[in-house]
Design a protein around this motif. Structure first.
Motif, mmCIF file in Angstrom:
data_model
loop_
_atom_site.group_PDB
_atom_site.id
_atom_site.type_symbol
_atom_site.label_atom_id
_atom_site.label_comp_id
_atom_site.label_asym_id
_atom_site.label_seq_id
_atom_site.Cartn_x
_atom_site.Cartn_y
_atom_site.Cartn_z
ATOM 1 N N UNK A 2 12.480 0.227 2.968
ATOM 2 C CA UNK A 2 11.909 -1.184 3.341
ATOM 3 C C UNK A 2 10.720 -0.610 2.516
ATOM 4 N N UNK A 3 10.320 -1.860 3.105
ATOM 5 C CA UNK A 3 8.833 -1.825 2.272
ATOM 6 C C UNK A 3 7.756 -1.743 2.988
ATOM 7 N N UNK A 4 7.987 -1.484 4.006
ATOM 8 C CA UNK A 4 6.975 -0.355 4.981
ATOM 9 C C UNK A 4 6.711 1.156 4.482
ATOM 10 N N UNK A 5 8.603 2.048 4.434
ATOM 11 C CA UNK A 5 8.461 2.795 4.230
ATOM 12 C C UNK A 5 7.899 3.291 2.933
ATOM 13 N N UNK A 6 7.821 2.744 2.094
ATOM 14 C CA UNK A 6 7.228 2.821 0.849
ATOM 15 C C UNK A 6 6.251 3.732 0.617
ATOM 16 N N UNK A 7 5.351 2.579 1.531
ATOM 17 C CA UNK A 7 3.890 2.847 0.663
ATOM 18 C C UNK A 7 3.705 4.153 1.251
ATOM 19 N N UNK A 26 0.082 6.624 0.632
ATOM 20 C CA UNK A 26 -0.662 6.522 1.665
ATOM 21 C C UNK A 26 -0.099 7.764 2.577
ATOM 22 N N UNK A 27 0.751 8.509 2.812
ATOM 23 C CA UNK A 27 1.737 9.480 3.316
ATOM 24 C C UNK A 27 1.569 8.913 4.546
ATOM 25 N N UNK A 28 2.659 9.329 5.614
ATOM 26 C CA UNK A 28 3.521 9.303 7.187
ATOM 27 C C UNK A 28 2.426 8.720 7.711
ATOM 28 N N UNK A 29 1.396 9.130 7.870
ATOM 29 C CA UNK A 29 0.208 8.423 8.900
ATOM 30 C C UNK A 29 -0.129 7.502 7.889
ATOM 31 N N UNK A 30 -0.080 7.206 7.316
ATOM 32 C CA UNK A 30 -0.926 5.655 6.714
ATOM 33 C C UNK A 30 0.363 4.302 6.567
ATOM 34 N N UNK A 31 1.295 4.713 6.130
ATOM 35 C CA UNK A 31 2.990 4.068 6.504
ATOM 36 C C UNK A 31 2.433 3.990 8.250
ATOM 37 N N UNK A 32 2.430 4.367 9.701
ATOM 38 C CA UNK A 32 2.303 4.269 10.503
ATOM 39 C C UNK A 32 1.503 3.298 11.078
#
Length: 412
Positions: A70-75, A79-85
């Motif tokens: 998905x789009x946001x998971x691809x970030x 940016x890493x896990x916390x960045x995607x949060x």
């Protein structure tokens, strides 16, 4: 939506999906904002802006089709896990905002129709009806959705013909001097920003493509054709009739009760994507929740916001989306297509502070370019400059990544 082969999308499914999404009141109203620069210059700005914006949109779609993310998971790639949060929260907020904006604009058009036809004036009722249909659309699921969407988009295609005939037959379109003041750069920005507003959603759907090219070609053609058409209709209506509201246009075309169904249908087919993707994005934080149930809840929240907090600052809302997501996806696309060192998720990467700092610089740049009123708008130059900054600095910032393991601040 399941990843099973039966739920994979074909080229025609993607075309129908994005053509239906683009035929919306929001697209028509945004096109109407360009009226001060005139019809000819407006069409040029719409064409140039949509070509640029939709090409960038498809780059995000390619990541979804290749990585099945998905789009946001691809970030997480950049940016890493916390960045995607963080981006998940921002995206959920903007998608709920879009859901509310679409419900409000749809309800207003429907209310205008029923007020004239039957003297029925109740925005709350129509907001509830449209919101309820959106939630029902989500509950039906992808199998039933594809069949309904085909019927809906076929009917909406007829709508575009009717609206086009109503507007473009007017001889004043090229001769009437429009009221108001707007530069070509602002018009470009408003044309680029609409396709880019779908960038945090596109991979949610292209990840389900049977073939990568089906997802990219179908999505590009469906969205570009539909959105350009809607912008042009709104532009023409705002110049000739000084009112880009689709409800008013359809009443002028003597559609009567048919206008009611068309407005509701066009609102539901577009807003469904916002509510559904809000649910998909939320799963990036809490992946064990049910996708469809969360999406339905997002639709309910958007409906309640539409009833309680009518959103009036539509243009500023578009700029806010551009300021956050243009530099964000500029960094992700640079990582994936130019640098190519990190094209896969690093499961133990928590935060990439270097990418986060460049993203913040990009947000600051965006609002500076809005003030400059550059001929290319703000989004395009900001994405280019953000990409250049990231390309020049990523090696220096390799040690600025924070990992789960003991080598937290070291390069993986």
């Amino acid at each position: 939506m399941s990843n099973s082969e039966n739920n994979k999308f074909s080229l025609i499914s993607f075309f129908m999906l994005w053509f239906g999404a683009s035929i919306s009141i929001a697209e028509i109203l945004t096109g109407g904002l360009l009226a001060p620069i005139g019809f000819k210059n407006g069409l040029i700005a719409i064409l140039a802006g949509h070509l640029i914006g939709t090409i960038i949109l498809m780059l995000g779609g390619i990541i979804g089709a290749e990585e099945k993310l998905p789009s946001i998971m691809s970030t997480r790639i950049s940016f890493g896990l916390y960045g995607s949060y963080l981006f998940s929260i921002l995206n959920v907020l903007q998608l709920i905002g879009w859901t509310a904006v679409m419900i409000i604009s749809g309800a207003r058009s429907v209310n205008q129709i029923t007020k004239i036809l039957w003297s029925f004036d109740n925005m709350t009722v129509w907001s509830l009806v449209i919101g309820g249909l959106i939630c029902l659309w989500i509950v039906i699921g992808s199998k039933g959705w594809k069949k309904l969407n085909f019927i809906a988009v076929s009917l909406l295609f007829v709508l575009t013909i009717v609206l086009s005939t109503t507007i473009f037959k007017n001889n004043e379109l090229f001769t009437k001097i429009p009221a108001g003041d707007m530069t070509f750069g602002t018009a470009m920005e408003l044309s680029v920003i609409m396709p880019l507003s779908w960038l945090p959603l596109i991979a949610d759907y292209t990840r389900h493509a049977k073939k990568k090219k089906d997802g990219i070609i179908g999505s590009f053609a469906g969205y570009f054709i539909g959105s350009y058409w809607m912008y042009a209709i709104g532009l023409g209506a705002a110049i000739v009739a000084e009112n880009p509201d689709p409800g008013a246009m359809m009443l002028a075309a003597n559609l009567g009760i048919v206008a009611l169904g068309i407005v509701v249908l066009s609102t539901v087919t577009t807003t469904f994507l916002d509510a559904y993707s809000a649910g998909v994005t939320f799963l990036n934080i809490l992946p064990k929740l049910d996708e469809r149930k969360i999406a339905t809840i997002m639709g309910i929240i958007g409906t309640l916001i539409a009833i309680v907090f009518p959103i009036e600052q539509y243009e500023n809302f578009l700029y806010a989306i551009g300021s956050v997501f243009a530099p964000l996806f500029s960094i992700l696309l640079t990582d994936y297509f130019i640098i190519k060192k990190n094209r896969k998720l690093q499961e133990n990467l928590l935060v990439n502070w270097g990418a986060t700092i460049v993203w913040i610089i990009g947000i600051i740049l965006y609002y500076q370019f809005i003030k400059f009123d550059f001929i290319m708008g703000a989004t395009v130059p900001v994405m280019v400059i953000t990409s250049i900054i990231y390309c020049l600095s990523w090696r220096v910032m390799l040690g600025w990544k924070y990992y789960k393991k003991s080598q937290d601040c070291c390069q993986k």
